[in-house]
Structure formats: structure tokens, C-alpha cells
Design a protein around this motif. Structure first.
Motif, PDB file in Angstrom:
ATOM      1  N   MET A   1       0.856  -1.203   0.000  1.00 31.26           N
ATOM      2  CA  MET A   1       0.000   0.000   0.000  1.00 31.26           C
ATOM      3  C   MET A   1       0.883   1.242   0.000  1.00 31.26           C
ATOM      4  SD  MET A   1      -3.102  -0.862   2.590  1.00 31.26           S
ATOM      5  CE  MET A   1      -2.039  -1.543   3.868  1.00 31.26           C
ATOM      6  N   PRO A   2       0.714   2.042  -0.998  1.00 32.66           N
ATOM      7  CA  PRO A   2       1.561   3.236  -1.084  1.00 32.66           C
ATOM      8  C   PRO A   2       1.132   4.315  -0.101  1.00 32.66           C
ATOM      9  CG  PRO A   2       0.013   3.207  -2.900  1.00 32.66           C
ATOM     10  CD  PRO A   2      -0.200   1.944  -2.129  1.00 32.66           C
ATOM     11  N   ILE A   3       2.070   4.784   0.644  1.00 35.47           N
ATOM     12  CA  ILE A   3       1.815   5.915   1.536  1.00 35.47           C
ATOM     13  C   ILE A   3       2.646   7.083   1.036  1.00 35.47           C
ATOM     14  CG2 ILE A   3       2.078   6.796   3.884  1.00 35.47           C
ATOM     15  CD1 ILE A   3       1.652   4.023   4.926  1.00 35.47           C
ATOM     16  N   TYR A   4       1.965   8.185   0.790  1.00 38.86           N
ATOM     17  CA  TYR A   4       2.655   9.360   0.292  1.00 38.86           C
ATOM     18  C   TYR A   4       2.607  10.465   1.333  1.00 38.86           C
ATOM     19  CZ  TYR A   4       2.375   7.023  -4.191  1.00 38.86           C
ATOM     20  OH  TYR A   4       2.477   6.117  -5.200  1.00 38.86           O
ATOM     21  N   GLU A   5       3.599  11.316   1.215  1.00 36.48           N
ATOM     22  CA  GLU A   5       3.658  12.452   2.111  1.00 36.48           C
ATOM     23  C   GLU A   5       3.294  13.688   1.310  1.00 36.48           C
ATOM     24  OE1 GLU A   5       7.099  12.136   4.545  1.00 36.48           O
ATOM     25  OE2 GLU A   5       6.889  14.173   5.285  1.00 36.48           O
ATOM     26  N   TYR A   6       2.397  14.464   1.856  1.00 35.81           N
ATOM     27  CA  TYR A   6       1.923  15.640   1.139  1.00 35.81           C
ATOM     28  C   TYR A   6       2.146  16.889   1.960  1.00 35.81           C
ATOM     29  CZ  TYR A   6      -0.563  12.536  -2.057  1.00 35.81           C
ATOM     30  OH  TYR A   6      -0.876  11.580  -2.978  1.00 35.81           O
ATOM     31  N   ALA A   7       2.295  17.974   1.240  1.00 37.71           N
ATOM     32  CA  ALA A   7       2.297  19.283   1.873  1.00 37.71           C
ATOM     33  C   ALA A   7       1.128  20.059   1.291  1.00 37.71           C
ATOM     34  CB  ALA A   7       3.610  20.018   1.602  1.00 37.71           C
ATOM     35  N   CYS A   8       0.271  20.563   2.141  1.00 41.55           N
ATOM     36  CA  CYS A   8      -0.905  21.295   1.689  1.00 41.55           C
ATOM     37  C   CYS A   8      -0.499  22.670   1.166  1.00 41.55           C
ATOM     38  CB  CYS A   8      -1.880  21.443   2.856  1.00 41.55           C
ATOM     39  SG  CYS A   8      -3.331  22.422   2.429  1.00 41.55           S
ATOM     40  N   SER A   9      -1.029  22.979  -0.022  1.00 38.65           N
ATOM     41  CA  SER A   9      -0.729  24.287  -0.602  1.00 38.65           C
ATOM     42  C   SER A   9      -1.531  25.387   0.078  1.00 38.65           C
ATOM     43  CB  SER A   9      -1.044  24.288  -2.101  1.00 38.65           C
ATOM     44  OG  SER A   9      -0.253  23.337  -2.762  1.00 38.65           O
ATOM     45  N   GLY A  10      -2.624  24.995   0.712  1.00 42.01           N
ATOM     46  CA  GLY A  10      -3.488  25.990   1.331  1.00 42.01           C
ATOM     47  C   GLY A  10      -2.974  26.478   2.667  1.00 42.01           C
ATOM     48  N   CYS A  11      -2.655  25.520   3.556  1.00 40.67           N
ATOM     49  CA  CYS A  11      -2.278  25.911   4.914  1.00 40.67           C
ATOM     50  C   CYS A  11      -0.865  25.484   5.286  1.00 40.67           C
ATOM     51  CB  CYS A  11      -3.281  25.344   5.924  1.00 40.67           C
ATOM     52  SG  CYS A  11      -3.197  23.546   6.090  1.00 40.67           S
ATOM     53  N   GLY A  12      -0.210  24.753   4.385  1.00 38.44           N
ATOM     54  CA  GLY A  12       1.164  24.364   4.673  1.00 38.44           C
ATOM     55  C   GLY A  12       1.285  23.139   5.551  1.00 38.44           C
ATOM     56  N   HIS A  13       0.167  22.531   5.873  1.00 37.29           N
ATOM     57  CA  HIS A  13       0.189  21.358   6.729  1.00 37.29           C
ATOM     58  C   HIS A  13       0.812  20.179   5.988  1.00 37.29           C
ATOM     59  CE1 HIS A  13      -1.130  18.794  10.004  1.00 37.29           C
ATOM     60  NE2 HIS A  13      -1.658  17.954   9.140  1.00 37.29           N
ATOM     61  N   GLU A  14       1.714  19.454   6.649  1.00 34.73           N
ATOM     62  CA  GLU A  14       2.317  18.276   6.044  1.00 34.73           C
ATOM     63  C   GLU A  14       1.764  17.028   6.711  1.00 34.73           C
ATOM     64  OE1 GLU A  14       6.524  18.359   5.896  1.00 34.73           O
ATOM     65  OE2 GLU A  14       6.625  20.314   4.919  1.00 34.73           O
ATOM     66  N   PHE A  15       1.424  16.050   5.886  1.00 38.44           N
ATOM     67  CA  PHE A  15       0.818  14.839   6.433  1.00 38.44           C
ATOM     68  C   PHE A  15       1.085  13.672   5.502  1.00 38.44           C
ATOM     69  CE2 PHE A  15      -2.741  14.521   3.474  1.00 38.44           C
ATOM     70  CZ  PHE A  15      -2.750  15.801   2.938  1.00 38.44           C
ATOM     71  N   GLU A  16       0.890  12.481   6.035  1.00 37.71           N
ATOM     72  CA  GLU A  16       1.019  11.282   5.225  1.00 37.71           C
ATOM     73  C   GLU A  16      -0.367  10.765   4.892  1.00 37.71           C
ATOM     74  OE1 GLU A  16       3.298   8.585   7.511  1.00 37.71           O
ATOM     75  OE2 GLU A  16       5.150   9.718   7.289  1.00 37.71           O
ATOM     76  N   ALA A  17      -0.524  10.273   3.663  1.00 37.84           N
ATOM     77  CA  ALA A  17      -1.815   9.749   3.256  1.00 37.84           C
ATOM     78  C   ALA A  17      -1.630   8.412   2.568  1.00 37.84           C
ATOM     79  CB  ALA A  17      -2.507  10.736   2.324  1.00 37.84           C
ATOM     80  N   LEU A  18      -2.476   7.485   2.938  1.00 39.04           N
ATOM     81  CA  LEU A  18      -2.495   6.196   2.269  1.00 39.04           C
ATOM     82  C   LEU A  18      -3.385   6.342   1.047  1.00 39.04           C
ATOM     83  CD1 LEU A  18      -2.889   2.880   4.216  1.00 39.04           C
ATOM     84  CD2 LEU A  18      -3.625   3.125   1.867  1.00 39.04           C
ATOM     85  N   VAL A  19      -2.788   6.209  -0.126  1.00 39.84           N
ATOM     86  CA  VAL A  19      -3.494   6.556  -1.353  1.00 39.84           C
ATOM     87  C   VAL A  19      -3.892   5.318  -2.133  1.00 39.84           C
ATOM     88  CG1 VAL A  19      -3.356   7.825  -3.507  1.00 39.84           C
ATOM     89  CG2 VAL A  19      -2.208   8.705  -1.482  1.00 39.84           C
ATOM     90  N   ARG A  20      -5.163   5.145  -2.310  1.00 38.46           N
ATOM     91  CA  ARG A  20      -5.660   4.118  -3.217  1.00 38.46           C
ATOM     92  C   ARG A  20      -5.953   4.775  -4.557  1.00 38.46           C
ATOM     93  NH1 ARG A  20      -8.356   3.369   1.578  1.00 38.46           N
ATOM     94  NH2 ARG A  20      -7.787   1.535   2.764  1.00 38.46           N
TER      95      ARG A  20
END
Ligand SMILES: [Zn+2]
Length: 74
Positions: A1-20
Motif C-alpha cells: 500500500m503506497p503511503i505518500y507524504e503531502y504538503a498542503c498548498s493551502g495551509c502548509g500542513h504536512e501529512f502522510e496519506a495512504l493513497v488508493r
């Protein structure tokens, strides 16, 4: 299961998301979908199994499921 790390362009919040394949991740903080993808957590763990050897093997010893000589290499 791929887990990606994202940075939000709106608020700058960084988080990991399990992407299907059918899932569009969104920021858990502001629910924006304008995300910038960062490095994948599992980028180089070697989950790929299709790295088949490309060297031709002579008939009689090839692993073709049809049996020795079935590869029709010659
Ligand atoms: Zn956000």
C-alpha cells in the motif's frame, strides 16, 4: 500500500496519506485538495517483482513454463 507524504498548498500542513487509486487525498487540516506530493515513504523498499533478468538463456535450461525448448529463442 503506497503511503505518500503531502504538503498542503493551502495551509502548509504536512501529512502522510495512504493513497488508493480511487482516492483523492485531502488536507486533514483545511480539507484542501491542492496538495504537493513529497517523497514516498516506501520509495526504495524494492516492492517491484518484475525485475526479470534480460539475459537470454539457451533452450534446455530456460525457465519457460512450456518446458525445455519451449521458449523458441532459436
Ligand atoms: Zn491544508
Amino acid at each position: 500500500m503506497p503511503i505518500y507524504e503531502y504538503a498542503c498548498s493551502g495551509c502548509g500542513h504536512e501529512f502522510e496519506a495512504l493513497v488508493r487509486s480511487s482516492t483523492v487525498p485531502e488536507c486533514p487540516s483545511c480539507h484542501s485538495k491542492e496538495l504537493k506530493k513529497l517523497l514516498s515513504v516506501f520509495a526504495t523498499t524494492g516492492t517491484s517483482t518484475d525485475a526479470a533478468p534480460m539475459m537470454p538463456s539457451p533452450c534446455g535450461s530456460c525457465p519457460n513454463v512450456g518446458g525445455p525448448g519451449a521458449c523458441s529463442f532459436n
